[in-house]
Structure formats: C-alpha cells, structure tokens
Motif scaffolding. Structure first.
Motif, PDB file in Angstrom:
ATOM      1  N   VAL A 238      11.341  53.803-106.344  1.00 26.65           N
ATOM      2  CA  VAL A 238       9.840  54.176-106.422  1.00 26.65           C
ATOM      3  C   VAL A 238       9.776  55.403-107.171  1.00 26.65           C
ATOM      4  O   VAL A 238       9.341  55.924-108.106  1.00 26.65           O
ATOM      5  N   THR A 239      10.299  56.433-106.512  1.00 30.33           N
ATOM      6  CA  THR A 239      10.577  57.914-106.817  1.00 30.33           C
ATOM      7  C   THR A 239      10.957  58.081-108.269  1.00 30.33           C
ATOM      8  O   THR A 239      10.364  58.867-109.198  1.00 30.33           O
ATOM      9  N   GLN A 240      12.004  57.224-108.754  1.00 24.12           N
ATOM     10  CA  GLN A 240      12.468  57.128-110.160  1.00 24.12           C
ATOM     11  C   GLN A 240      11.581  56.883-110.704  1.00 24.12           C
ATOM     12  O   GLN A 240      11.199  57.335-112.104  1.00 24.12           O
ATOM     13  N   SER A 241      10.754  55.693-110.671  1.00 29.24           N
ATOM     14  CA  SER A 241      10.031  55.330-111.652  1.00 29.24           C
ATOM     15  C   SER A 241       8.660  56.199-111.712  1.00 29.24           C
ATOM     16  O   SER A 241       8.308  56.481-112.797  1.00 29.24           O
ATOM     17  N   GLU A 242       8.296  56.764-110.677  1.00 34.43           N
ATOM     18  CA  GLU A 242       7.133  57.644-110.773  1.00 34.43           C
ATOM     19  C   GLU A 242       7.429  58.870-111.560  1.00 34.43           C
ATOM     20  O   GLU A 242       6.759  59.536-112.340  1.00 34.43           O
ATOM     21  N   LEU A 243       8.801  59.416-111.567  1.00 33.83           N
ATOM     22  CA  LEU A 243       9.146  60.479-112.247  1.00 33.83           C
ATOM     23  C   LEU A 243       9.078  60.161-113.615  1.00 33.83           C
ATOM     24  O   LEU A 243       8.917  61.177-114.620  1.00 33.83           O
ATOM     25  N   GLN A 244       9.287  58.881-114.164  1.00 36.68           N
ATOM     26  CA  GLN A 244       8.976  58.477-115.514  1.00 36.68           C
ATOM     27  C   GLN A 244       7.432  58.031-115.781  1.00 36.68           C
ATOM     28  O   GLN A 244       7.066  57.818-116.787  1.00 36.68           O
TER      29      GLN A 244
ATOM     30  N   GLU B   5       6.677  48.318-113.446  1.00 33.07           N
ATOM     31  CA  GLU B   5       6.636  48.407-114.932  1.00 33.07           C
ATOM     32  C   GLU B   5       8.383  48.896-115.072  1.00 33.07           C
ATOM     33  O   GLU B   5       9.113  48.509-116.156  1.00 33.07           O
ATOM     34  N   ALA B   6       8.658  49.856-114.571  1.00 32.46           N
ATOM     35  CA  ALA B   6      10.036  50.577-114.789  1.00 32.46           C
ATOM     36  C   ALA B   6      11.215  49.852-114.349  1.00 32.46           C
ATOM     37  O   ALA B   6      12.355  49.993-115.042  1.00 32.46           O
ATOM     38  N   ALA B   7      11.015  49.033-113.214  1.00 31.69           N
ATOM     39  CA  ALA B   7      12.323  48.323-112.772  1.00 31.69           C
ATOM     40  C   ALA B   7      11.803  47.050-112.153  1.00 31.69           C
ATOM     41  O   ALA B   7      11.865  46.594-111.015  1.00 31.69           O
ATOM     42  N   PRO B   8      11.514  46.302-113.185  1.00 37.90           N
ATOM     43  CA  PRO B   8      10.766  45.139-112.929  1.00 37.90           C
ATOM     44  C   PRO B   8      11.698  43.916-111.914  1.00 37.90           C
ATOM     45  O   PRO B   8      11.317  43.028-111.332  1.00 37.90           O
ATOM     46  N   ASP B   9      13.061  44.260-112.278  1.00 42.67           N
ATOM     47  CA  ASP B   9      14.126  43.392-111.530  1.00 42.67           C
ATOM     48  C   ASP B   9      14.425  43.903-110.281  1.00 42.67           C
ATOM     49  O   ASP B   9      15.360  43.280-109.631  1.00 42.67           O
ATOM     50  N   SER B  10      13.949  44.943-109.914  1.00 38.49           N
ATOM     51  CA  SER B  10      14.405  45.641-108.731  1.00 38.49           C
ATOM     52  C   SER B  10      13.973  44.901-107.516  1.00 38.49           C
ATOM     53  O   SER B  10      13.006  44.232-107.472  1.00 38.49           O
ATOM     54  N   LYS B  11      14.870  45.177-106.347  1.00 43.46           N
ATOM     55  CA  LYS B  11      14.397  44.550-105.095  1.00 43.46           C
ATOM     56  C   LYS B  11      12.998  45.064-104.668  1.00 43.46           C
ATOM     57  O   LYS B  11      12.203  44.375-104.141  1.00 43.46           O
ATOM     58  N   GLN B  12      12.810  46.560-104.940  1.00 43.09           N
ATOM     59  CA  GLN B  12      11.370  46.835-104.506  1.00 43.09           C
ATOM     60  C   GLN B  12      10.368  46.254-105.315  1.00 43.09           C
ATOM     61  O   GLN B  12       9.162  46.074-104.701  1.00 43.09           O
ATOM     62  N   ALA B  13      10.466  46.254-106.680  1.00 45.39           N
ATOM     63  CA  ALA B  13       9.490  45.432-107.370  1.00 45.39           C
ATOM     64  C   ALA B  13       9.132  44.076-106.802  1.00 45.39           C
ATOM     65  O   ALA B  13       8.064  43.597-106.874  1.00 45.39           O
TER      66      ALA B  13
ATOM     67  N   GLY C 241       1.251  57.268 -99.884  1.00 43.02           N
ATOM     68  CA  GLY C 241       1.581  56.098-100.664  1.00 43.02           C
ATOM     69  C   GLY C 241       0.712  55.196-101.143  1.00 43.02           C
ATOM     70  O   GLY C 241       1.130  54.162-101.792  1.00 43.02           O
ATOM     71  N   LYS C 242      -0.475  55.727-100.882  1.00 41.02           N
ATOM     72  CA  LYS C 242      -1.548  54.522-101.200  1.00 41.02           C
ATOM     73  C   LYS C 242      -1.841  54.174-102.605  1.00 41.02           C
ATOM     74  O   LYS C 242      -1.902  53.189-102.939  1.00 41.02           O
ATOM     75  N   SER C 243      -1.866  55.321-103.540  1.00 41.20           N
ATOM     76  CA  SER C 243      -1.952  55.113-104.901  1.00 41.20           C
ATOM     77  C   SER C 243      -0.622  54.361-105.608  1.00 41.20           C
ATOM     78  O   SER C 243      -0.834  53.769-106.516  1.00 41.20           O
ATOM     79  N   THR C 244       0.441  54.601-104.805  1.00 40.91           N
ATOM     80  CA  THR C 244       1.719  53.908-105.449  1.00 40.91           C
ATOM     81  C   THR C 244       1.621  52.634-105.226  1.00 40.91           C
ATOM     82  O   THR C 244       2.026  51.603-105.923  1.00 40.91           O
ATOM     83  N   THR C 245       1.124  52.395-103.904  1.00 41.66           N
ATOM     84  CA  THR C 245       1.067  50.990-103.638  1.00 41.66           C
ATOM     85  C   THR C 245       0.032  50.204-104.387  1.00 41.66           C
ATOM     86  O   THR C 245       0.255  49.174-105.018  1.00 41.66           O
TER      87      THR C 245
END
Lengths: 450, 291
Positions: B218-224, B230-238, B17-21
């Motif tokens: 993260v998976t959902q965002s990457e699928l987009q 960018e995809a879920a700026p208000d999410s807990k993960q963001a 998950g290096k590139s994701t991070t």
C-alpha cells in the motif's frame, strides 16, 4: 407546567416556569442591545456583521415596540451591514467585514465606528478583533462588540457594548471630582430611556454633579472617553448596567452604587439623592436645600392630583408588568405616595437570581401593609394566566396586555416594552414630578374612559 | 431509464487509512466494470489523490468561491480507469465552517442532478473523521447515501470515532437516514487486533465487512501516487481490496447499529486495556487458557 412556589418572604412569590418555549418574550437578542447603544451615541456609526435581515429585524422591533421612536444619526435601514451569505459561512466572513468597514469609513461621516456581530459570525468564529485591529491607523477609532444573538438578550448586548467601549476607547486619566456615569437605561427596551436619563441627569446636575450618560445626548466619543474620569458610577437598576460599572471599578478604581429601582415620586427620589450624596460626601446643606425645594413642589402637585384620585377610589387596585427597575419604582410610588393598592407585579426582564431578593425587599416594605403578589415571568402566556386570576382596575404594562384589559373594561397604559400604541420621546416617570406624570397618564383614562 | 445508483459513505477517524481504503474500493469497483464517482468530503481535499497520480484537483468550494455558478464539468475530473473524482474542499484551517462547506458541495450536486447525468453505478463519499457537527452528517442524512461503512483499526480512538458515527446513524435512522453496512477493519495484523474489532462489532450489533492487513505494498503504491489496485493489481493486498469491493457491491441490507453509551464505552475499553496489559506480560487469557 406547574408553578413552583417559594414562601421565603412575606410576599407571595411565584417563580417563572421552566418552559423551554417562550410566547412573545419581552426583549430581542444581544445584537439588538448592542445596536440600541451604538446608534444612540452621537455620531457613532454602527456596522452590523451578521446575516442580511438581522438589522432590519432589530429596527422593526425597536421602532414599533420601543414607543415608536424614530431613527438617530445612522440607524434603521441605512445601517451598514456585511450581510453574510453562504460563501462567508463556509470560508469565514473576515474579508467581507474588512471590506465593509473600509467602505463605511470611506462613505460615512462619523466620529467613531463600531462593529456589532450577530449569530453567524459568532458560530463560524470570525476573528473580529483581528479585523478591527487592521484599522488602528484610521483617523477615527473603530471598535467592536461581540454580540452574537445566541449569547443572550438585549440587556446582555447593552452591557457588553458599554464594556467594549470602556475596554477599547477609554484610558486611565485623572478623576474629575463630582463627575458621575449613569447606567441602567437600555434604549427602546426601556421605552422611557431618553426621558429617564435626562431626568436623572437633571437631578444629579441639580445637586452639583457633572453627568456622563454617553447615550441619548450630544457627548458622543468625548462622552465615551469621559467614563474613565468619573468619581462614581450610578446604576439605576438592581442589575442592568452593573457589568460595565464593575469593569470601571476593576480598571480604574471607580466605585459604583446601584439604586434598585427607578425613583418615581418624591420619596424614592429623595432616597436616591441622599444615597448619591452620601457616596460622594456632598455638603449636607446644599442637598437639604435641594431636597426641600423639590419635595415642596412635588407634594404641592400631588395634592392637586390627590382630590381626583380620592374621588374615584382611595385604594384603586393596580397591576404592573414591566422590567424590574420600572415595575418596582412605579409600584412603590403608587402604594407609598398615591394611596393605591398594587395587587400584582409581574417582573419580566429575567433578573439574575442573586438580585431577586433585593427586588423583593423593595416591594416588601410598602405603606399600610400593602403586599402585592410578585411574579418573575418572561413568558407572555404564563404571565396572562397570572393576570387572569388577579384583581385590578388599572394595568400598567406593555401593549401585549392591552387586549386582556380591554375585555375586562380595565384601564390600560403601556409603560414597558413592547409599547406599540404610544409615542415616546421625552416622557418619563422618574424624579420628583415623575409620579404626577404617571397619574396624569392613567387617571386621565380612568376619569373619562369613553 | 438510468440504472440504479448506489451511494455509499465511508467514515472513520483521520489517519486510519480511510482515503486509502475508499480509493481502493473505487478502483476495484471500476475494474469490475462499474461506473464510479468518488466524492471527497474533507477540507484537506486529498481523498482522490491516489486515483489521479498523486495530484490535487480544484475543489467544489474553491470554484464556488471564485464565481457564483459552478458547472459540474469544472469540478469533476477523471482518474484511474475513468473514475470520476470530486473534492468538496473547504475553508482554510481555523476559519469559516467546514461542515457547512460539505453541505453546500453535496447540495450543489444534488440540485444539478449530477449523479443521474453521469449515469453512475456508485457514488462513494469519503468523509472526514468523526461526525463532529451536522455538516459532516450530511452524507448520512437527507436520503443521500444508503449504506455507511466505517473504517476502523483496533486503536481505541478509532473505535471511539466509529462509535460516534454509530450515534449519528442511530439518530437519523428514523428519518430516512443511511444505515450501517458494517466495519472495515484496517491494519489488522496482530491477533488481538482482530479480537478487539470483533468484540466491538459484537457489542454494537453490527459486523465486520473485511479485515485488511497492514501492507508495505500500500505504501509503495501510494508513493507512486496510485492505489494498490492500480499499482500492484496482482498483489495479495489488491485481492483483499477487490474482495472487499465485491462484498460492498453485493451488500444489500444495512442495519441500525447500537452505539455504546459513554460509560459503557469506557468500561469496554478498560476491559480491553487490562487484557492487552496481561498479554504483554505473558499471561494467557484467550481461548488457549482452557488448554
């Protein structure tokens, strides 16, 4: 850097230091050995697959240090090279090599082409075999040898090239009775390689054999192919050339023998002739007649030189610095037949551990209990330290030992690589008359040093 | 006068998950108002994909292969929120030398003074897995990156890779190389996962910068083709990524880690192996055993 002593024979042996940094080593790399072979097979065209400069470096080392021998058919500055640069390092050099082979075949007239790679291609793992396989439909064969410089020295390159030639260009065929291969002479690394091969060839032809030497004659591709039809492979060295000899045995069942030193003078040459004759079961009458004729001539000439040798010193102390075959051969002649006293022998070709006892045994049975100090050393600094404490009046060595000898007013003669101050074409100390040639070369300097 | 540029290298085992991070850190720093360049140092050339809608960009080395001179604008592409995206690229698998490729690409940028001209706040290098050869150590050598972070899960192989990176940092620490900022603990959901990473940073004298839980966002965002920022700026993960980016922005002092020797690392892993086995069979071994 302490010296480790081993008192396992009656000679005083000192092993080389485990120094990690060599001063003026006495050889170049595997690529050098590969080029030394390829460029001396008639009408073979070498293709270097290495960085720009690798080929030039080898040429300069060999041209100057190898007895100032000029270039052969395709050699020196005209050697084709893929001249690898950063682009090939990153993306691989296979395409570049294919391009270079194509261009070379199109532009150069040769009977065979052979790729020898350097360090870069080895490091990045270019699949040279696959590239070369793309040229199987050509009218002339394209071979290759893996000669990455980091893999080893000139001797390794020599052996690997012969092995590649055997694997890639020979096939099973009928054995021709009386046909022999001769290995062990590495061009330039052995400055007398041409004369040595020619002399050994003449001796073998003299006892009725058909000699394949591959390099240094005009046999070319035909000579290469002939290797697999030999009845015997003769290795004139305790170790150099055993690799390809063993491969011929494995592949085609051709036996081999190793004569552990250059046969210099009648005694060792006769021993050599008898060993070969025994292996091939040659008729004793023919051999005896040959030996008698040759020995008569050789001892007659030795007598002529004997007067002047005795006049100066009957037990002239001598030092020798050379590869194992040359050093042992020369020292045996000087002690056993010329009545001199070799005091120190430095062997500088780094022979494998397992043959060192054989080498020592040849220096252990010298006439009149002469027991030179024997040292295996490749580092020039360490080597000179040994020479500084040794007693001798004549030194048969390389050009690197010349200056120390001059300071002490000793007589110096270059007989091993690197030999910068000598032109060698056909000179040789091998064979029945080889000892005389050696005496002529250094006694001339001794009689009239100024 | 140009502002102070901070260069950061992020290492970690492949697939961790290096590139994701890294892309989320770049995105978060950019959203926070910094000028960021993300430099992918992996022959796979997919480090910056989620910053550019899931698309690939021409790499430095591919461009260099076609012609001898490469202009920066030919290999720098703008992504989400104006982030400059660069991919070093490399040879096809099995040929040439990818390590030398990284050296070539990084040196090209250094020689052309690209970082200064683009007036950047951050350059973030996303570097392939283990420090397998000198080429992959380039971002931590020669005064390029100042701080190194490593992404690691509680997986032993990821930790071994992190330990190798520590060895690389340790080696170059005396000659002006980059120092270690800390470990970004990724995919930390189980309590024992946190314990393992905590113990590892403890024995190697470093720290955890942030714990990132595994998340379907993260998976959902990457699928987009997007980062979570960018995809879920208000999410807990963001928010986790933004917090991480903030910590990295405020990070000033890195240290020399103390990597474990081969034998030490084996023993350390064996000890944790036993603990995990005990955990599976229901034995209580944590602080709770004292209750």
């Amino acid at each position: 850097m302490s010296l480790r002593s081993a008192e396992n024979t009656s000679n005083k042996i000192e092993k080389e230091t485990d120094s990690k940094c060599l001063e003026s080593p006495k050889y170049t790399c595997a690529l050098g050995g590969a080029l030394a072979v390829i460029t001396n097979i008639d009408r073979f065209v070498p293709i270097i697959h290495a960085g720009a400069g690798c080929g030039t470096n080898q040429m300069l080392s060999f041209r100057s240090g190898g007895g100032n021998q000029g270039i052969g058919y395709i050699n020196g500055m005209i050697t084709p090279s893929s001249n690898l640069s950063e682009k090939e390092v990153v993306f691989g050099g296979e395409e570049r090599l294919a391009q270079q082979i194509r261009a070379t075949i199109d532009l150069m007239d040769g009977d065979a082409f052979m790729v020898a790679n350097g360090c870069i291609a080895g490091m990045i793992g270019d699949d040279i075999e696959a590239v070369v396989r793309g040229f199987t439909e050509e009218e002339v064969p394209v071979a290759y040898v893996n000669s990455s410089g980091f893999a080893g020295n000139t001797y390794l390159g020599y052996e690997e090239t012969l092995k590649s030639l055997i694997n890639q260009l020979t096939k099973e065929q009928d054995i021709v009775k009386g046909r022999v291969n001769v290995f062990g002479f590495v061009p330039y690394q052995d400055i007398f390689w041409r004369g040595n091969l020619s002399k050994i060839g003449n001796i073998l032809r003299g006892i009725g054999l058909d000699v394949t030497q591959v390099i240094g004659d005009f046999s070319g591709l035909e000579g290469v192919r002939r290797m697999s039809s030999a009845e015997l492979t003769i290795v004139v060295s305790p170790w150099v050339g055993l690799g390809p000899a063993k491969l011929l045995e494995e592949k085609y069942g051709i036996p081999y023998l190793s004569f552990p030193n250059l046969p210099v003078g009648p005694q060792d040459t006769t021993e050599f002739v008898r060993l070969v004759s025994k292996a091939l079961k040659l008729p004793a009458r023919r051999i005896n007649k040959y030996v008698q004729q040759q020995e008569r001539q050789a001892y007659y000439e030795l007598d002529i030189a004997g007067d002047v040798c005795a006049q100066f010193s009957t037990s002239l102390p001598i030092a020798a610095v050379a590869d194992s075959a040359t050093a042992v051969g020369v020292v045996r002649f000087l002690a056993n037949e010329a009545g001199f006293t070799p005091t120190i022998v430095v062997i500088n070709d780094d022979p494998p551990e397992e043959v060192r006892e054989t080498i020592l045994s040849r220096l252990n049975d010298l006439r009149a209990n002469v027991k030179p100090k024997v040292i295996f050393e490749v580092d020039n600094y360490e080597l000179n330290k040994h020479l500084a404490t040794a007693y001798y009046r004549v030194i048969l060595a390389s050009s690197q030992e010349r200056f120390a000898a001059q300071e002490e007013n000793q007589i110096h003669l270059s007989i091993s690589y690197p030999a910068f101050e000598r032109l060698v074409v056909n000179d040789t100390y091998a064979g029945y008359g080889g000892g005389i040639a050696l005496l002529e070369d250094f006694m001339t300097k001794f009689i009239m040093p100024y | 006068m140009s502002k102070k540029l901070t260069q950061i290298a992020i290492y970690g085992k492949g697939g961790i998950g290096k590139s994701t991070t890294t892309s989320n850190i770049s995105a978060a720093l950019s959203v926070a108002g910094y000028k960021v360049m993300q430099f992918g140092c992996d022959p796979k050339s997919d480090s910056t994909n989620t910053l550019r809608g899931g698309t690939y960009i021409p790499t430095v080395l591919d461009t260099l292969r076609e012609k001898n001179v490469v202009k920066p604008e030919e290999v720098i592409f703008e992504g989400f929120n104006g982030i400059y995206c660069v991919e070093a690229g490399g040879p096809a698998p099995g040929v040439g030398c990818a390590g030398r490729g990284i050296i070539t690409a990084v040196q090209l940028f250094k020689q052309k003074k690209v970082f200064e001209e683009y007036d950047l706040d951050y350059v973030i290098y996303d570097v392939l897995g283990d420090v397998v050869c000198g080429g992959f150590a380039v971002p931590i050598r020669e005064g390029i990156a100042e701080h190194v972070f490593t992404v690691s899960s509680a997986d032993f192989m990821a930790i071994f890779a992190a330990n190798n990176l520590f060895k690389g940092i340790h080696k170059y620490s005396n000659s002006g190389g980059a120092l270690l900022g800390g470990v970004i603990a990724n995919s930390i959901n189980e309590p024992y996962a946190k314990d393992i990473v905590d113990d590892f940073v403890d024995v190697t004298k470093t720290q955890v910068v942030e714990y990132i839980p595994r998340s379907v966002t993260v998976t959902q965002s990457e699928l987009q083709g997007k980062t979570t920022v960018e995809a879920a700026p208000d999410s807990k993960q963001a928010q986790v990524y933004k917090k991480l980016a903030e910590k990295i922005a405020n990070h000033t002092e890195s240290k020399v880690p103390e990597p474990l020797g081969i034998e030490e690392l084996r023993n350390w892993a064996a000890k944790w192996g036993e603990t995990l086995l005990a955990l599976q069979s229901g034995e209580v071994r944590s602080a709770a055993e004292k209750i």
